[in-house]
Design a protein around this motif. Structure first.
Motif, PDB file in Angstrom:
ATOM      1  N   GLY A  47       0.812  -1.206   0.000  1.00 14.00           N
ATOM      2  CA  GLY A  47       0.000   0.000   0.000  1.00 14.00           C
ATOM      3  C   GLY A  47       0.842   1.249   0.000  1.00 14.00           C
ATOM      4  N   VAL A  48       0.198   2.366   0.325  1.00 11.78           N
ATOM      5  CA  VAL A  48       0.852   3.669   0.445  1.00 11.78           C
ATOM      6  C   VAL A  48       0.802   4.075   1.913  1.00 11.78           C
ATOM      7  CG1 VAL A  48       0.678   6.117  -0.123  1.00 11.78           C
ATOM      8  CG2 VAL A  48       0.318   4.399  -1.891  1.00 11.78           C
ATOM      9  N   PHE A  49       1.924   4.503   2.438  1.00 10.53           N
ATOM     10  CA  PHE A  49       2.035   4.838   3.857  1.00 10.53           C
ATOM     11  C   PHE A  49       2.332   6.332   3.989  1.00 10.53           C
ATOM     12  CE2 PHE A  49       2.924   0.439   3.214  1.00 10.53           C
ATOM     13  CZ  PHE A  49       2.337  -0.216   4.292  1.00 10.53           C
ATOM     14  N   TYR A  50       1.390   7.043   4.590  1.00  8.77           N
ATOM     15  CA  TYR A  50       1.493   8.501   4.714  1.00  8.77           C
ATOM     16  C   TYR A  50       1.709   8.874   6.173  1.00  8.77           C
ATOM     17  CZ  TYR A  50      -0.126  13.370   4.955  1.00  8.77           C
ATOM     18  OH  TYR A  50      -0.240  14.709   5.214  1.00  8.77           O
ATOM     19  N   ASN A  51       2.850   9.477   6.470  1.00 13.15           N
ATOM     20  CA  ASN A  51       3.238   9.829   7.833  1.00 13.15           C
ATOM     21  C   ASN A  51       2.767  11.230   8.201  1.00 13.15           C
ATOM     22  OD1 ASN A  51       4.686  10.373  10.257  1.00 13.15           O
ATOM     23  ND2 ASN A  51       6.426  11.103   9.046  1.00 13.15           N
ATOM     24  N   ARG A  52       1.971  11.317   9.284  1.00 12.71           N
ATOM     25  CA  ARG A  52       1.495  12.611   9.803  1.00 12.71           C
ATOM     26  C   ARG A  52       1.879  12.809  11.271  1.00 12.71           C
ATOM     27  NH1 ARG A  52      -1.811  15.992   7.596  1.00 12.71           N
ATOM     28  NH2 ARG A  52      -2.748  16.540   9.596  1.00 12.71           N
ATOM     29  N   ILE A  53       2.943  12.205  11.709  1.00 14.77           N
ATOM     30  CA  ILE A  53       3.359  12.366  13.103  1.00 14.77           C
ATOM     31  C   ILE A  53       3.875  13.779  13.334  1.00 14.77           C
ATOM     32  CG2 ILE A  53       5.074  11.636  14.812  1.00 14.77           C
ATOM     33  CD1 ILE A  53       2.765   9.702  14.564  1.00 14.77           C
ATOM     34  N   SER A  54       3.519  14.343  14.491  1.00 18.68           N
ATOM     35  CA  SER A  54       3.828  15.739  14.794  1.00 18.68           C
ATOM     36  C   SER A  54       4.917  15.876  15.854  1.00 18.68           C
ATOM     37  CB  SER A  54       2.561  16.445  15.292  1.00 18.68           C
ATOM     38  OG  SER A  54       2.868  17.703  15.841  1.00 18.68           O
ATOM     39  N   ALA A  55       5.696  16.948  15.728  1.00 21.09           N
ATOM     40  CA  ALA A  55       6.710  17.258  16.735  1.00 21.09           C
ATOM     41  C   ALA A  55       6.090  17.560  18.095  1.00 21.09           C
ATOM     42  CB  ALA A  55       7.557  18.446  16.275  1.00 21.09           C
ATOM     43  N   SER A  71      11.016   4.072  13.695  1.00 17.91           N
ATOM     44  CA  SER A  71      11.253   2.639  13.552  1.00 17.91           C
ATOM     45  C   SER A  71      10.348   2.041  12.481  1.00 17.91           C
ATOM     46  CB  SER A  71      11.022   1.917  14.888  1.00 17.91           C
ATOM     47  OG  SER A  71      11.949   2.337  15.861  1.00 17.91           O
ATOM     48  N   VAL A  72       9.074   2.433  12.512  1.00 16.01           N
ATOM     49  CA  VAL A  72       8.110   1.917  11.524  1.00 16.01           C
ATOM     50  C   VAL A  72       8.492   2.359  10.115  1.00 16.01           C
ATOM     51  CG1 VAL A  72       5.713   2.070  10.734  1.00 16.01           C
ATOM     52  CG2 VAL A  72       6.207   1.721  13.163  1.00 16.01           C
ATOM     53  N   LEU A  73       8.852   3.629   9.961  1.00 20.42           N
ATOM     54  CA  LEU A  73       9.207   4.137   8.638  1.00 20.42           C
ATOM     55  C   LEU A  73      10.476   3.471   8.102  1.00 20.42           C
ATOM     56  CD1 LEU A  73       8.504   7.964   9.077  1.00 20.42           C
ATOM     57  CD2 LEU A  73       7.007   6.228   8.079  1.00 20.42           C
ATOM     58  N   SER A  74      11.438   3.253   8.980  1.00 27.12           N
ATOM     59  CA  SER A  74      12.662   2.560   8.559  1.00 27.12           C
ATOM     60  C   SER A  74      12.355   1.155   8.078  1.00 27.12           C
ATOM     61  CB  SER A  74      13.661   2.506   9.728  1.00 27.12           C
ATOM     62  OG  SER A  74      14.076   3.791  10.097  1.00 27.12           O
ATOM     63  N   TRP A  75      11.459   0.488   8.785  1.00 25.32           N
ATOM     64  CA  TRP A  75      11.010  -0.873   8.416  1.00 25.32           C
ATOM     65  C   TRP A  75      10.320  -0.850   7.055  1.00 25.32           C
ATOM     66  CZ3 TRP A  75       5.588  -2.487   9.527  1.00 25.32           C
ATOM     67  CH2 TRP A  75       5.360  -3.858   9.293  1.00 25.32           C
ATOM     68  N   LEU A  76       9.447   0.119   6.853  1.00 18.22           N
ATOM     69  CA  LEU A  76       8.724   0.227   5.584  1.00 18.22           C
ATOM     70  C   LEU A  76       9.682   0.527   4.435  1.00 18.22           C
ATOM     71  CD1 LEU A  76       5.664   2.351   6.788  1.00 18.22           C
ATOM     72  CD2 LEU A  76       5.623  -0.079   6.171  1.00 18.22           C
ATOM     73  N   GLU A  77      10.585   1.447   4.663  1.00 17.13           N
ATOM     74  CA  GLU A  77      11.524   1.829   3.609  1.00 17.13           C
ATOM     75  C   GLU A  77      12.472   0.679   3.265  1.00 17.13           C
ATOM     76  OE1 GLU A  77      11.463   6.616   4.709  1.00 17.13           O
ATOM     77  OE2 GLU A  77      13.207   5.384   5.225  1.00 17.13           O
ATOM     78  N   ARG A  78      12.848  -0.089   4.271  1.00 20.27           N
ATOM     79  CA  ARG A  78      13.717  -1.253   4.034  1.00 20.27           C
ATOM     80  C   ARG A  78      13.055  -2.237   3.079  1.00 20.27           C
ATOM     81  NH1 ARG A  78      15.455  -5.121   2.507  1.00 20.27           N
ATOM     82  NH2 ARG A  78      16.860  -6.680   3.429  1.00 20.27           N
ATOM     83  N   HIS A  79      11.727  -2.327   3.145  1.00 17.61           N
ATOM     84  CA  HIS A  79      10.984  -3.245   2.289  1.00 17.61           C
ATOM     85  C   HIS A  79      10.443  -2.560   1.029  1.00 17.61           C
ATOM     86  CE1 HIS A  79      10.902  -6.878   4.860  1.00 17.61           C
ATOM     87  NE2 HIS A  79      10.990  -6.023   5.859  1.00 17.61           N
ATOM     88  N   ASP A  80      10.974  -1.389   0.732  1.00 15.21           N
ATOM     89  CA  ASP A  80      10.640  -0.666  -0.503  1.00 15.21           C
ATOM     90  C   ASP A  80       9.152  -0.365  -0.645  1.00 15.21           C
ATOM     91  OD1 ASP A  80      13.315  -0.599  -1.446  1.00 15.21           O
ATOM     92  OD2 ASP A  80      13.119  -2.659  -2.164  1.00 15.21           O
ATOM     93  N   ARG A  81       8.488  -0.120   0.472  1.00 10.98           N
ATOM     94  CA  ARG A  81       7.099   0.310   0.397  1.00 10.98           C
ATOM     95  C   ARG A  81       7.044   1.795   0.020  1.00 10.98           C
ATOM     96  NH1 ARG A  81       7.038  -4.496   0.403  1.00 10.98           N
ATOM     97  NH2 ARG A  81       5.673  -5.833   1.657  1.00 10.98           N
ATOM     98  N   LYS A  82       5.930   2.205  -0.548  1.00  8.42           N
ATOM     99  CA  LYS A  82       5.754   3.601  -0.906  1.00  8.42           C
ATOM    100  C   LYS A  82       5.439   4.394   0.351  1.00  8.42           C
ATOM    101  CE  LYS A  82       5.349   7.179  -3.575  1.00  8.42           C
ATOM    102  NZ  LYS A  82       6.501   7.742  -4.309  1.00  8.42           N
ATOM    103  N   VAL A  83       6.406   5.196   0.794  1.00 11.69           N
ATOM    104  CA  VAL A  83       6.256   5.977   2.027  1.00 11.69           C
ATOM    105  C   VAL A  83       6.265   7.458   1.665  1.00 11.69           C
ATOM    106  CG1 VAL A  83       7.232   6.530   4.277  1.00 11.69           C
ATOM    107  CG2 VAL A  83       7.389   4.187   3.386  1.00 11.69           C
ATOM    108  N   LEU A  84       5.259   8.178   2.093  1.00 16.09           N
ATOM    109  CA  LEU A  84       5.174   9.615   1.890  1.00 16.09           C
ATOM    110  C   LEU A  84       5.517  10.312   3.203  1.00 16.09           C
ATOM    111  CD1 LEU A  84       1.848   9.660  -0.156  1.00 16.09           C
ATOM    112  CD2 LEU A  84       4.195   9.478  -1.003  1.00 16.09           C
ATOM    113  N   ASN A  85       6.429  11.286   3.132  1.00 16.52           N
ATOM    114  CA  ASN A  85       6.967  11.933   4.336  1.00 16.52           C
ATOM    115  C   ASN A  85       7.646  10.885   5.222  1.00 16.52           C
ATOM    116  OD1 ASN A  85       5.930  14.285   3.336  1.00 16.52           O
ATOM    117  ND2 ASN A  85       4.704  14.795   5.127  1.00 16.52           N
ATOM    118  N   GLY A  86       8.683  10.283   4.689  1.00 16.67           N
ATOM    119  CA  GLY A  86       9.392   9.204   5.371  1.00 16.67           C
ATOM    120  C   GLY A  86      10.364   9.661   6.421  1.00 16.67           C
ATOM    121  N   THR A  87      11.420   8.878   6.627  1.00 13.25           N
ATOM    122  CA  THR A  87      12.328   9.130   7.745  1.00 13.25           C
ATOM    123  C   THR A  87      13.000  10.500   7.653  1.00 13.25           C
ATOM    124  OG1 THR A  87      14.031   7.876   6.550  1.00 13.25           O
ATOM    125  CG2 THR A  87      12.807   6.715   8.255  1.00 13.25           C
TER     126      THR A  87
END
Length: 311
Positions: A47-55, A71-87
């Motif tokens: 799927g597509v993973f969209y990060n909206r975590i706030s400071a 940690s979650v974003l690193s895991w997703l990126e390691r598996h070449d998932r489509k990440v928007l606003n990643g690490t």
């Protein structure tokens, strides 16, 4: 079935997006990451993973949401998932020092700033800055945390050594030159998919930083969202055209930021200073309705387009 996954820690800021996703009949799931487990031995869903975590997550008792999300974003990126606003985007969200250094690397001017850890060093930093007045703010902020205006180093010293001093979450206080806007306003430029959406003028006469969210857990002095006034605090600018937009779009590409609101202020000479990058950007409903432009709708469309590209 592949889905859109919305990663966040504040439902009040995500409800509008969920409504738009429902409206477009797009499949989605919310990942509320205030705490949890990341199984690094498993493969993530498609799927597509969209990060909206706030400071500012720690102000909602979600102290470790950014760390868990990284940690979650690193895991997703390691598996070449489509990440928007990643690490990379997350690192800039939780550190204004990182923001300013990245903006400067892109040739974008920021206010003169010194970072300091420790009360004695905060005072020394203000003395070294050498400009009056000046402001302080937290490095890991959001919601205008730690923003104070000072007209003298002595006033800062009195504050720092008082019980009212706000200790930053990461220990880092920024001492920054104060940029005076002739009309007490700032401009916030919104981007979806790395492309310019619109610019909104924000009246800052009652506070240094205003959150455009319709439901915002900030003292009304600093976030008077939704008040019915003769002069609205948020107004979408018609046909906004400034060379800074192309600079911002290049900056977003270089830092792998897909969705953001970038804020700038102009002084009396017309010099433009960029001072904040919001990767969990929100939109003001009244301003959008008046302009006929809708950020969350455009964002939902963008997420749907990205989902279609996933094999």
């Amino acid at each position: 079935m592949k889905k859109i996954y919305v990663i966040h820690e504040n439902s009040e800021w995500t409800n509008h997006l969920a409504n738009r996703l429902d409206e477009l009949e797009l499949p989605y799931e919310e990942w509320f990451l205030d705490q949890g487990v990341v199984d690094l031995t498993a493969a993530p869903p498609q799927g597509v993973f969209y990060n909206r975590i706030s400071a500012s997550s720690h102000t909602r008792n979600h102290r470790y949401a950014p760390e868990l999300t990284e940690s979650v974003l690193s895991w997703l990126e390691r598996h070449d998932r489509k990440v928007l606003n990643g690490t990379r985007a997350l690192r800039l969200e939780v550190s204004k020092v990182n923001q300013y250094m990245s903006l400067n690397a892109a040739g974008i001017k920021t206010p003169k700033t010194i970072a300091a850890v420790g009360k004695e060093h905060i005072i020394q930093a203000a003395e070294k800055l050498g400009t009056l007045p000046f402001i302080t703010k937290h490095n890991r902020a959001g919601k205008g945390l730690g923003v104070q205006l000072f007209h003298s180093v002595e006033a800062l010293k009195e504050y720092v050594y008082s019980d009212s001093f706000e200790e930053p979450l990461d220990g880092t206080t920024l001492i920054q030159e104060y940029i005076q806007s002739p009309d007490s306003s700032i401009t916030r430029c919104e981007f979806v998919g790395g492309k310019f959406l619109y610019a909104v003028r924000v009246d800052t006469s009652e506070g240094f930083e205003l959150c455009p969210a319709d439901a915002c857990q900030i003292d009304e002095l600093f976030c008077p969202v939704g008040e019915k006034e003769e002069a609205p605090k948020f107004r979408v600018i018609d046909d906004f055209d400034d060379g800074i937009i192309s600079d911002y779009q290049s900056f977003l590409r270089e830092n792998k930021i897909d969705v953001a609101g970038i804020e700038f202020i102009k002084d009396a000479d017309g010099s433009l200073y960029t001072y904040d990058v919001n990767t969990n950007t929100n939109y003001n409903k009244d301003a959008e309705q008046a302009a006929g432009k809708f950020g969350m709708l455009e964002l939902a469309k963008y997420l749907g387009e990205e989902l279609d590209k996933v094999e």
